[in-house]
Write a protein that holds these residues in place. Structure first.
Motif, PDB file in Angstrom:
ATOM      1  N   LEU A 193     -42.322 -43.998 -48.914  1.00  0.00           N
ATOM      2  CA  LEU A 193     -42.139 -43.462 -47.567  1.00  0.00           C
ATOM      3  C   LEU A 193     -40.749 -42.860 -47.402  1.00  0.00           C
ATOM      4  CD1 LEU A 193     -43.240 -43.069 -44.708  1.00  0.00           C
ATOM      5  CD2 LEU A 193     -42.434 -45.376 -44.152  1.00  0.00           C
ATOM      6  N   HIS A 194     -39.751 -43.496 -48.011  1.00  0.00           N
ATOM      7  CA  HIS A 194     -38.387 -42.985 -47.944  1.00  0.00           C
ATOM      8  C   HIS A 194     -38.284 -41.609 -48.587  1.00  0.00           C
ATOM      9  CE1 HIS A 194     -33.811 -43.881 -48.465  1.00  0.00           C
ATOM     10  NE2 HIS A 194     -34.071 -43.095 -47.434  1.00  0.00           N
ATOM     11  N   ALA A 247     -40.883 -39.490 -48.938  1.00  0.00           N
ATOM     12  CA  ALA A 247     -41.703 -38.546 -48.177  1.00  0.00           C
ATOM     13  C   ALA A 247     -41.103 -38.198 -46.828  1.00  0.00           C
ATOM     14  CB  ALA A 247     -43.114 -39.121 -47.990  1.00  0.00           C
ATOM     15  N   SER A 248     -40.539 -39.190 -46.149  1.00  0.00           N
ATOM     16  CA  SER A 248     -40.005 -38.952 -44.801  1.00  0.00           C
ATOM     17  C   SER A 248     -38.934 -39.989 -44.483  1.00  0.00           C
ATOM     18  CB  SER A 248     -41.135 -39.030 -43.766  1.00  0.00           C
ATOM     19  OG  SER A 248     -40.622 -39.004 -42.450  1.00  0.00           O
ATOM     20  N   ALA A 249     -37.698 -39.538 -44.484  1.00  0.00           N
ATOM     21  CA  ALA A 249     -36.598 -40.460 -44.197  1.00  0.00           C
ATOM     22  C   ALA A 249     -36.710 -41.032 -42.788  1.00  0.00           C
ATOM     23  CB  ALA A 249     -35.257 -39.754 -44.377  1.00  0.00           C
ATOM     24  N   SER A 250     -37.081 -40.175 -41.825  1.00  0.00           N
ATOM     25  CA  SER A 250     -37.195 -40.650 -40.439  1.00  0.00           C
ATOM     26  C   SER A 250     -38.328 -41.665 -40.304  1.00  0.00           C
ATOM     27  CB  SER A 250     -37.434 -39.477 -39.492  1.00  0.00           C
ATOM     28  OG  SER A 250     -38.635 -38.795 -39.826  1.00  0.00           O
ATOM     29  N   GLY A 251     -39.446 -41.404 -41.018  1.00  0.00           N
ATOM     30  CA  GLY A 251     -40.555 -42.346 -40.991  1.00  0.00           C
ATOM     31  C   GLY A 251     -40.177 -43.673 -41.613  1.00  0.00           C
ATOM     32  N   TYR A 252     -39.382 -43.601 -42.680  1.00  0.00           N
ATOM     33  CA  TYR A 252     -38.932 -44.821 -43.347  1.00  0.00           C
ATOM     34  C   TYR A 252     -38.096 -45.679 -42.405  1.00  0.00           C
ATOM     35  CZ  TYR A 252     -35.932 -47.790 -46.202  1.00  0.00           C
ATOM     36  OH  TYR A 252     -35.233 -48.863 -46.696  1.00  0.00           O
ATOM     37  N   THR A 269     -38.063 -45.663 -39.217  1.00  0.00           N
ATOM     38  CA  THR A 269     -38.890 -46.166 -38.110  1.00  0.00           C
ATOM     39  C   THR A 269     -39.636 -47.432 -38.532  1.00  0.00           C
ATOM     40  OG1 THR A 269     -39.200 -43.949 -37.185  1.00  0.00           O
ATOM     41  CG2 THR A 269     -40.791 -45.640 -36.550  1.00  0.00           C
TER      42      THR A 269
END
Length: 268
Positions: free
Chosen positions: A34-35, A37-42, A44
């Motif tokens: 996840l980190h 793929a998407s830092a912001s998602g990680y 969150t």
């Protein structure tokens, strides 16, 4: 003197120990992907799962159960899960899965509560607590207390070390962290060690669930005996109104007047 097959001779990878290691390993790789793929998602998801004192006291109580499955750093995570496997497999083989579940949960709870309490007292409410080192220390304390004289190979050195000294090594490393920037985490982990010690000292030998189940069956049997005696009293009153006298023993069982009270044979 009892010996175990060496510190790297891990027990069978099965039961709750296997589940724990796989859950932690799966959570680590999912967060790592996840980190990427998407830092912001990680961040969150990280904030949702990690134990943040401010969020916890404001309603995010699930974090006390999810934080031990959040990990950072390859080497730290590897050493953490190897320790979990080594200790968990040994304790589970000797005490059962239910006992291991309880001491793990109890140590996780102790680590979290001590960490949150200290963070609130020192105004470090935004510091997130992650990982299961506190639970590992709780299990380690149980291992050291219950099997203090058992010897293990101090890999890679060709020397044997008793379990109690192995525990001392882990604790000394944790105490050393008290003089670093990670002192808050060290104190919380020592809280896990304390709760692990309290568990083995005060919990019943069969574990809390086993003792609770035994108590339940005891209460249930007492209730059934009470119902039987009450029914016997009512029946006795009813029969008395019919000018018939019947007798029951102290357990509420009918006493046959034609039967020899000294007859202990199975067949009447």
């Amino acid at each position: 003197m009892p010996r175990y097959g060496g510190i790297l001779n891990f027990g069978d990878f099965r039961g709750f120990t296997r589940d724990l290691v796989l859950w932690n390993l799966g959570a680590y790789f999912l967060l790592a992907l996840l980190h990427v793929a998407s830092a912001s998602g990680y961040f969150t998801v990280f904030g949702f799962l990690a134990l943040t004192p401010y969020a916890f006291v404001h309603g995010d109580i699930w974090q006390i159960a999810t934080y031990p499955f959040v990990h950072q750093g390859v080497l730290n995570t590897a050493f953490e899960l190897l320790s979990l496997w080594f200790l968990g497999s040994f304790l589970e083989a000797n005490h059962g899965s239910r006992w291991l579940k309880e001491i793990f949960a109890f140590s996780v709870l102790g680590t979290g509560l001590v960490g949150v309490s200290l963070a609130l007292a020192t105004s470090n409410t935004a510091v997130p607590f992650i990982g299961c080192w506190g639970a590992v220390l709780g299990m380690l304390i149980a291992f050291g207390v219950l099997y203090a004289e058992m010897e293990f190979m101090m890999f890679p050195l060709p020397m044997m070390i008793k379990a109690k000294y192995l525990v001392a090594v882990y604790l000394l490393i944790t105490f050393a962290m008290l003089f670093s920037t990670g002192w808050l985490f060290a104190v919380s982990q020592l809280g896990g060690a304390l709760f692990g010690y309290l568990y083995i000292k005060f919990a019943p030998r069969r574990g809390l669930a086993g003792a609770g189940r035994a108590q339940y069956f005891d209460w249930r049997n007492q209730y059934y005996r009470w119902k039987r005696k009450r029914a016997a009293r009512k029946f006795k009153v009813y029969m008395k109104k019919q000018n018939r006298d019947v007798q029951f023993d102290d357990e509420g069982k009918y006493v046959d007047p034609d039967k020899d009270p000294n007859d202990r044979s199975k067949w009447n």
